[in-house]
Design an enzyme around this catalytic site. Structure first.
Site, short mmCIF file in Angstrom:
data_model
loop_
_atom_site.label_atom_id
_atom_site.label_comp_id
_atom_site.label_asym_id
_atom_site.label_seq_id
_atom_site.Cartn_x
_atom_site.Cartn_y
_atom_site.Cartn_z
N TYR A 145 0.82 -1.21 0.00
CA TYR A 145 0.00 0.00 0.00
C TYR A 145 0.85 1.27 0.00
O TYR A 145 1.89 1.30 0.65
CB TYR A 145 -0.87 -0.01 1.26
CG TYR A 145 -1.60 1.28 1.50
CD1 TYR A 145 -2.79 1.54 0.85
CD2 TYR A 145 -1.09 2.24 2.37
CE1 TYR A 145 -3.47 2.73 1.06
CE2 TYR A 145 -1.77 3.43 2.59
CZ TYR A 145 -2.95 3.67 1.93
OH TYR A 145 -3.61 4.85 2.14
N TRP A 147 1.28 5.76 -1.44
CA TRP A 147 0.97 6.92 -2.28
C TRP A 147 1.94 7.13 -3.42
O TRP A 147 1.93 8.18 -4.03
CB TRP A 147 0.83 8.17 -1.42
CG TRP A 147 -0.56 8.33 -0.93
CD1 TRP A 147 -1.17 7.61 0.05
CD2 TRP A 147 -1.55 9.27 -1.42
NE1 TRP A 147 -2.47 8.03 0.20
CE2 TRP A 147 -2.72 9.05 -0.68
CE3 TRP A 147 -1.54 10.26 -2.39
CZ2 TRP A 147 -3.88 9.78 -0.89
CZ3 TRP A 147 -2.70 10.99 -2.59
CH2 TRP A 147 -3.86 10.75 -1.85
#
Ligand SMILES: Nc1nc2c(c(=O)[nH]1)N[C@H]1C(S)=C(S)[C@@H](COP(=O)(O)OP(=O)(O)OC[C@H]3O[C@@H](n4cnc5c(=O)[nH]c(N)nc54)[C@H](O)[C@@H]3O)O[C@H]1N2
Ligand SMILES: Nc1nc2c(c(=O)[nH]1)N[C@H]1C(S)=C(S)[C@@H](COP(=O)(O)OP(=O)(O)OC[C@H]3O[C@@H](n4cnc5c(=O)[nH]c(N)nc54)[C@H](O)[C@@H]3O)O[C@H]1N2
Ligand SMILES: [Mo]
Length: 815
Positions: A145, A147
């Protein structure tokens, strides 16, 4: 089809480019030549940017769209590419390289050795294959996970999963850190997630709302970015809101950057952190006792209000949740709560809620109670009334445009026999709630509850993280470091020497978005622009694109793997195809777009066409107009204030209606000297991204992450502004710089999330002030298992130990 080599592209951007109106809205001219050099148009999470290059180096970057509110993050391109924190070459931990199956030494406590790309990929391939054969696909965690960077092709996590699918599958993740609790509870209550959806639009708010409540939102920070790339509309909206004559109320334990920005235009109310449910119950109680609630709305559009009301009035448990009761918990005077009940019920009121309030123990209750309060006010589905859970995120109120929308590369290959090859795309074999990863490592095969179902954790033997900073984002860093020793192989793909990279076995140097070509939309909901993300400089040192790395590894899986992985296309061919798809959808929406090669050479973005109808969008208006024809996606088709589904789950930590549950660690349970730790998102970073950048000078105190401390709490401990402070609890300790301010509720401190862990080996203290060294790694509840980072207590004292210079951004020994 036109193909572009890196050379011709770099030459092409220097050319003078003609102006060409692409849609009804004239695009901003972006190919500006300045004194310093040419300006290349590209984009990041922080929006469209013009980047200036001189002699192969980035010298400056700035916004490419007109804007009234500055966005500091747009100035960081040079730092991102040229920082000393870059990973230059493929690196292997010394003890691992010497003996990959029985490695010496400890992750995070070893030297690194430079290897060639060929050696690194061969080593990964061999060990990955060995682990996969021995323990199965589930043993390989590729949830990864994070950004990463903007772009529809260079999507690190997706590219990793695409490779892992070809290899036979992997363990993945459920949910995210952002809205772990809200995204699971809201479908039970509203039939939709609410957090990632188009909101009643900004123009409608401007026209119809009389009162805007900013409930735990800090949009002046959080709207600097968007998941695709920000369209800039959100910051402009809040700028206009400030200039309007509306009543603005901000409910936040901190005087955030937003509250500062609004100044006298907003009323700041500071509850104790974690107590919003009690505060809302107090307001709700006053609404009922003064008959200010909308019974007709509740009867028509909701279910289970009667059961909730028994709890609210205390008929079910003997405790009336009055404003006086609430005051004792949340620290906001009862009179003020009564006034809020009056203001909310007598005016068209929009309750805008953020997500920090649900990143807490029992976080599910926050938004459930907020929806309940909004239902009692009876304004859901009216223009400018009700609630919204994404006004502070990705420009949630910017109307959707008529657009040509870009697709993106997929984790699944177009494989299988129908595609003429025998690579069956396998995908995730098992997925578990992301924020429980350390528990999964500690307790392989252990069972857990999630959203009414039970499942077991996989036995993880290999981890590959690409595009996320899990050492910064996960709670209880010391517990993470212990669990992190268990797998047999950990690979990190990163442009920078993050703490995760320093704790890996193999580290691969990856390009930043400025070193490759890509495309992005802006806005997430608005699709306002399509931006060429042009390569600005050559890849630094030996860094490579994630795409090329995994294409090589796919070939090692089996001859022909590269062709399957890449679908026989190079970077520019992928982009041209994505663009053609966007053109097709544009045509359906009557948006004319130039052909790809023309578009690419122009160095200009495309602004999509406003849609007058969409500009009037009112969330849940259709439901309000006709609840029978347009029911919500809940079992009853109505707003569920009491959920029979959740009742059936029988969870002690998530009752069937919104309930005040005191967290384990909060102001009310604090022992002598303990303070509540808040970990809000920072103004001049995106999480851990940019922590190394020059912007750090704007906030660092004593060369550390700042800690916000109320003057009373500082005085009681002999701490002064600028002091070096040790913050600690049983989980760990960090060095931070004192920011003494009346901008935080007494009894609480804040260390913003995102500082890179930098643990001193001898003392164990984090020299860079990473908040997660102190936070508890507990789930929000067994319903959603979301991240609950904001429910921790700490102590603080003036630091009197030996000087500990910062090493967070210094590459490890050998690198
Ligand atoms: N205490 C506390 N903890 C929190 C939060 C909180 O509020 N409090 N918030 C949580 C939330 S909401 C979130 S979303 C998470 C954020 O956690 P993350 O999304 O993991 O944080 P980022 O720092 O954005 O990490 C992105 C990483 O990807 C790398 N990267 C960038 N581009 C590329 C690329 O092209 N390829 C590769 N391979 N890598 C790339 C960057 O260098 C960076 O290290 O943190 C969570 N943690
Ligand atoms: N510049 C910048 N923008 C970002 C990010 C970033 O790191 N930097 N991260 C992005 C991501 S991934 C996400 S998920 C979003 C995060 O968006 P949010 O989760 O909404 O952001 P936070 O900063 O955690 O919290 C917002 C506000 O809530 C307040 N708050 C905290 N606890 C409480 C409480 O108990 N009660 C009340 N009433 N208020 C409270 C905080 O002080 C803060 O001002 O932002 C996105 N935007
Ligand atoms: Mo997030």
């Amino acid at each position: 089809m036109t193909t572009f080599s890196r050379r011709t592209f770099l030459k092409g951007t220097g050319a003078t480019l003609g102006a060409l109106a692409i849609t009804s809205v004239a695009p901003v001219g972006a190919a500006a030549n300045s004194k310093q050099g040419m300006a290349v148009l590209t984009a990041g999470r922080w929006g469209a940017m013009l980047v200036e290059v001189k002699e192969g180096k980035i010298v400056a970057s700035r916004n490419a769209l007109p804007q009234t509110v500055e966005n500091s993050l747009q100035t960081t391109a040079a730092d991102q590419v040229h920082t000393k924190a870059r990973v230059k070459y493929p690196m292997v931990r010394k003890g691992y390289l010497a003996n990959p199956t029985q490695p010496d030494g400890q992750r995070g406590n070893d030297e690194f050795v430079r290897v060639s790309w060929e050696q690194a990929l061969k080593l990964i391939h061999e060990q990955h294959s060995r682990i996969r054969t021995k323990y199965g696909a589930e043993s390989v965690f590729a949830g990864s996970y994070g950004w990463r960077s903007s772009g529809v092709l260079h999507k690190a996590q997706t590219l990793l999963q695409r490779y892992m699918s070809m290899a036979g599958g992997y363990s993945g993740h459920l949910g995210d850190y952002s809205t772990g609790a809200a995204q699971v509870i809201m479908p039970h209550v509203m039939g939709s997630m609410e957090v990632y959806e188009q909101q009643t639009t900004y123009p409608i708010i401007m026209e119809h709302s009389n009162v805007v409540v900013m409930w735990g939102i800090n949009p002046l920070n959080t709207l600097k970015i968007a998941w695709s790339s920000t369209d800039g509309a959100g910051l402009e909206f809040f700028n206009q809101l400030k200039a309007s004559k509306k009543t603005i109320i901000a409910i936040d334990p901190m005087r955030s950057e937003t509250i500062d920005f609004f100044g006298d235009q907003a009323q700041w109310i500071a509850p104790h952190p974690n107590t919003d449910v009690a505060m809302m119950l107090g307001i709700a109680h006053t609404l009922v006792t003064k008959k200010q609630h909308d019974q007709a709305f509740l009867d028509k559009y909701t279910t289970g209000y009667d059961k909730f009301e028994q709890y609210l009035l205390g008929t079910s448990d003997g405790v009336a949740k009055s404003s006086a009761w609430a005051e004792a918990i949340c620290g906001v005077p009862a009179k003020q709560l009564d006034t809020l009940a009056e203001i909310f019920s007598k005016n068209r009121t929009m309750l805008m809620a953020g997500w920090g309030i649900q990143r807490q123990q029992y976080g599910e209750q926050r938004h459930w109670m907020l929806v309940t309060l909004a239902a009692m006010l009876g304004q859901i589905g009216l223009p400018g009334g009700g609630f919204g859970l994404s006004y502070h995120y990705s420009n949630g109120g910017n109307p959707t445009r008529d657009a040509g929308v870009l697709p993106a590369i997929a984790a699944e290959i177009s494989g299988g026999s129908s595609a003429g090859n025998d690579w069956a795309a396998s995908g995730a074999k098992k997925s578990f709630p992301l924020a429980r990863i350390v528990e999964a490592l500690e307790n392989p095969g252990g069972s857990y509850q999630h959203n009414g179902k039970s499942d077991t954790f996989p036995e993880i033997k290999m981890i590959w993280w690409a595009g996320g900073a899990n050492f910064t984002h996960h709670q209880d860093t010391n517990r993470l470091i212990r669990a992190w020793q268990k797998p047999e192989l950990i690979v990190i793909s990163e442009p920078y020497w993050t703490a995760a990279a320093k704790h890996a076995d193999i580290v691969l140097p990856i390009t930043t978005s400025f070193e490759r070509n890509d495309l992005t939309m802006t806005g997430d909901y608005s699709n306002q622009h399509l931006i060429p993300m042009k390569q600005v400089v050559e890849p630094q040192f030996e860094s490579r694109n994630d795409f090329d790395v995994f294409a090589d590894l796919a070939e090692l899986l089996k001859a022909g793997g590269r062709a399957v992985y890449t679908e026989n296309k190079g970077e520019m061919e992928w982009l041209a195809d994505f663009y053609k798809e966007a053109q097709k959808s544009g045509r359906q929406n009557r948006v004319t777009m130039p052909n790809f090669s023309q578009f690419w050479q122009q160095n200009k973005l495309i602004e999509m066409k406003p849609n007058a109808q969409n500009a009037k969008f009112v969330r849940h208006n259709a439901y309000r107009e006709n609840p029978v024809l347009n029911p919500l996606g809940t079992p009853s088709g109505k707003i569920e204030i009491y959920s029979r589904t959740i009742e059936g789950y029988k969870l002690s930590d998530c009752p069937p209606h919104p309930t005040w549950l005191a967290p384990t660690e909060w102001v009310g349970s604090a022992k002598e000297g303990e303070l509540q730790l808040m970990t809000a998102h920072a103004a001049h970073r995106l999480h851990s991204q940019l922590n190394y950048a020059k912007l750090r000078d704007l906030y660092a105190i004593a060369d550390r992450e700042p800690i916000w401390i109320h003057p009373d709490d500082a005085k009681a401990r002999g701490i002064a502004q600028g002091d070096l402070v040790r913050a600690y609890n049983a989980r760990g300790q960090v060095l931070v710089g004192a920011l003494v301010t009346d901008g935080i509720k007494s009894g609480s401190v804040c260390i913003h999330e995102g500082a890179w862990p930098d643990l001193d080996r001898a003392s164990g203290i984090c020299k860079n002030g990473c908040c997660n060294v102190l936070t508890a790694d507990i789930p929000t509840s067994q319903l959603a298992n979301g991240c609950a980072a904001n429910s921790s207590l700490v102590k603080i004292e003036k630091y009197k130990g030996a000087p500990l210079p910062l090493t967070a951004f210094t590459p490890p020994v050998g690198a």
